[in-house]
Design an enzyme around this catalytic site. Sequence first.
Site, mmCIF file in Angstrom:
data_model
loop_
_atom_site.group_PDB
_atom_site.id
_atom_site.type_symbol
_atom_site.label_atom_id
_atom_site.label_comp_id
_atom_site.label_asym_id
_atom_site.label_seq_id
_atom_site.Cartn_x
_atom_site.Cartn_y
_atom_site.Cartn_z
ATOM 1 N N LYS A 74 0.824 -1.226 0.000
ATOM 2 C CA LYS A 74 0.000 0.000 0.000
ATOM 3 C C LYS A 74 0.855 1.272 0.000
ATOM 4 C CE LYS A 74 -4.237 -1.987 1.886
ATOM 5 N NZ LYS A 74 -5.268 -1.943 2.938
ATOM 6 N N ASN A 95 -4.893 1.788 -1.837
ATOM 7 C CA ASN A 95 -5.352 0.401 -2.013
ATOM 8 C C ASN A 95 -6.033 0.189 -3.362
ATOM 9 O OD1 ASN A 95 -7.897 1.518 -1.686
ATOM 10 N ND2 ASN A 95 -8.632 -0.124 -0.363
ATOM 11 N N ASP A 111 -10.531 2.021 1.907
ATOM 12 C CA ASP A 111 -10.838 1.220 3.110
ATOM 13 C C ASP A 111 -11.775 1.972 4.065
ATOM 14 O OD1 ASP A 111 -9.329 -1.103 2.536
ATOM 15 O OD2 ASP A 111 -7.489 -0.139 3.211
ATOM 16 N N GLY A 136 -6.393 0.324 17.923
ATOM 17 C CA GLY A 136 -5.453 0.094 16.839
ATOM 18 C C GLY A 136 -5.122 1.380 16.107
ATOM 19 N N GLY A 139 -2.487 0.610 9.431
ATOM 20 C CA GLY A 139 -2.893 1.200 8.158
ATOM 21 C C GLY A 139 -4.401 1.311 8.017
ATOM 22 N N ARG A 160 -1.716 0.042 21.321
ATOM 23 C CA ARG A 160 -0.619 -0.479 22.165
ATOM 24 C C ARG A 160 0.596 0.439 22.074
ATOM 25 N NH1 ARG A 160 1.833 -6.211 20.433
ATOM 26 N NH2 ARG A 160 2.182 -4.976 18.548
ATOM 27 N N ARG A 162 1.575 3.893 21.571
ATOM 28 C CA ARG A 162 0.879 5.188 21.619
ATOM 29 C C ARG A 162 1.358 6.147 20.525
ATOM 30 N NH1 ARG A 162 -1.896 8.114 25.873
ATOM 31 N NH2 ARG A 162 -1.933 10.313 25.306
HETATM 32 P P1 NAP Z 1 -1.316 -3.188 10.702
HETATM 33 O O1 NAP Z 1 -1.041 -1.923 9.963
HETATM 34 O O2 NAP Z 1 -0.285 -4.244 10.795
HETATM 35 O O3 NAP Z 1 -1.754 -2.774 12.207
HETATM 36 C C1 NAP Z 1 -1.939 -3.761 13.204
HETATM 37 C C2 NAP Z 1 -2.574 -3.146 14.442
HETATM 38 O O4 NAP Z 1 -2.812 -4.207 15.392
HETATM 39 C C3 NAP Z 1 -1.655 -2.135 15.155
HETATM 40 O O5 NAP Z 1 -2.457 -1.154 15.761
HETATM 41 C C4 NAP Z 1 -0.967 -3.018 16.204
HETATM 42 O O6 NAP Z 1 -0.527 -2.310 17.342
HETATM 43 C C5 NAP Z 1 -2.118 -3.915 16.609
HETATM 44 N N1 NAP Z 1 -1.642 -5.157 17.218
HETATM 45 C C6 NAP Z 1 -1.063 -6.210 16.593
HETATM 46 N N2 NAP Z 1 -0.766 -7.185 17.499
HETATM 47 C C7 NAP Z 1 -1.178 -6.718 18.710
HETATM 48 C C8 NAP Z 1 -1.135 -7.254 20.040
HETATM 49 N N3 NAP Z 1 -0.624 -8.465 20.311
HETATM 50 N N4 NAP Z 1 -1.661 -6.516 21.041
HETATM 51 C C9 NAP Z 1 -2.175 -5.294 20.783
HETATM 52 N N5 NAP Z 1 -2.236 -4.725 19.553
HETATM 53 C C10 NAP Z 1 -1.729 -5.434 18.530
HETATM 54 O O7 NAP Z 1 -2.623 -3.915 10.114
HETATM 55 P P2 NAP Z 1 -3.828 -3.286 9.268
HETATM 56 O O8 NAP Z 1 -3.499 -3.353 7.827
HETATM 57 O O9 NAP Z 1 -4.219 -1.986 9.865
HETATM 58 O O10 NAP Z 1 -4.967 -4.368 9.524
HETATM 59 C C11 NAP Z 1 -5.582 -4.498 10.794
HETATM 60 C C12 NAP Z 1 -6.686 -5.553 10.709
HETATM 61 O O11 NAP Z 1 -7.713 -5.086 9.827
HETATM 62 C C13 NAP Z 1 -6.209 -6.889 10.133
HETATM 63 O O12 NAP Z 1 -6.847 -7.920 10.849
HETATM 64 C C14 NAP Z 1 -6.692 -6.856 8.697
HETATM 65 O O13 NAP Z 1 -6.918 -8.145 8.175
HETATM 66 C C15 NAP Z 1 -8.002 -6.090 8.861
HETATM 67 N N6 NAP Z 1 -8.434 -5.403 7.638
HETATM 68 C C16 NAP Z 1 -9.702 -5.657 7.210
HETATM 69 C C17 NAP Z 1 -10.192 -5.011 6.103
HETATM 70 C C18 NAP Z 1 -11.601 -5.276 5.653
HETATM 71 O O14 NAP Z 1 -11.934 -4.900 4.513
HETATM 72 N N7 NAP Z 1 -12.462 -5.878 6.481
HETATM 73 C C19 NAP Z 1 -9.369 -4.094 5.402
HETATM 74 C C20 NAP Z 1 -8.080 -3.847 5.869
HETATM 75 C C21 NAP Z 1 -7.631 -4.514 7.004
HETATM 76 P P3 NAP Z 1 0.961 -1.685 17.380
HETATM 77 O O15 NAP Z 1 0.886 -0.394 16.612
HETATM 78 O O16 NAP Z 1 1.225 -1.496 18.829
HETATM 79 O O17 NAP Z 1 1.888 -2.688 16.740
#
Ligand code: NAP
Length: 289
Positions: A74, A95, A111, A136, A139, A160, A162
């Site tokens: 992305k 995206n 998104d 969270g 992205g 988590r 900040r």
């Molecule tokens: P990302 O950028 O990797 O962000 C991950 C987030 O999860 C961060 O805030 C991270 O916190 C937190 N996290 C991960 N492990 C953790 C833990 N053990 N304890 C506490 N916090 C934790 O991922 P993303 O792209 O934003 O995606 C997030 C979710 O949304 C994924 O499950 C993805 O599949 C889903 N998603 C769904 C759609 C849809 O269309 N439904 C679209 C996009 C994404 P830190 O900053 O502290 O690491």
Amino acid sequence: MTKLEPGAARPITGVLGWPAAHSRSPVIHHYWLKAYGLNGVYAPFEISPAEVGGFFKMLHVLGVRGLNVTTPHKQAAYAAADTLSERARRVEAVNTLTVGAAGEVHGDITDGWGFLQNIETESAWRAKGGRALIFGAGGAAGAIVDQLVEAGAQVVISNRTREKAAAIAARYTHSVEVAAWPPDPALAHDCGLLINGTTLGMLGHTPDPSDLPWARITRAEHVVATDLIYAPLETAFLADLRGKGAAIVDGLGMLLHQARPGFERWHGVDPKVTEELRAAALRTTGYLP
Ligand code: NAP
């Protein structure tokens, strides 16, 4: 709109990721191509980070009209685009790529738009004048915060790490605040929408219940709770909040709605999210026969 005719050129669209084979996007786009009788090919492009720069330069030559872009590309797509939507510029991620007739590449991020369409279709919560708490600051959370602020909501971010929440909040002069991790439950009780934007609860990751940042929220009768995760469909977050009285919206609808703007740009039809499409997407997640 390009109607299906024998011998006609078939516009090439697809999903770009690394990996890409797991993506549900082909099911969604094939469903719409068939439903609207359109001529087109939708393919997975599994391209490594080392090769994606070269791939972007080849899009026009290959005859690619548009791409959905997923992890981890992305930011690379953002950097490669010749022009950007305002929201992609603010969020600094893309995206959806559209290749113009002269080969120019436009980047958008859908998104947040897909998220809000889903919430306002599936629940009574409205962004205008509403208040939301998002767990969270990755992205997806960044794109959602942007859309909610644009639509007139107040947003509280609890993450988590900040600093990542603070970096998102710093994009806006108002409407976004950063809370502790986990947040004071009283804060959550003031919000009409609770969002899990973390990866906590994804299939294959069983979180420790004592670690879950929403565990101390007790009152949720007047709350809508939604998760971005759609496998499993009912996540630990949604099950917990449902038990506390919240109305639940699952994450699959966001996935379906975020695909609409790209399809409309590439084919000239604003496609509908139907129960039949939802069932087709669910079958690919293994939650329906
Ligand atoms: P990302 O950028 O990797 O962000 C991950 C987030 O999860 C961060 O805030 C991270 O916190 C937190 N996290 C991960 N492990 C953790 C833990 N053990 N304890 C506490 N916090 C934790 O991922 P993303 O792209 O934003 O995606 C997030 C979710 O949304 C994924 O499950 C993805 O599949 C889903 N998603 C769904 C759609 C849809 O269309 N439904 C679209 C996009 C994404 P830190 O900053 O502290 O690491």
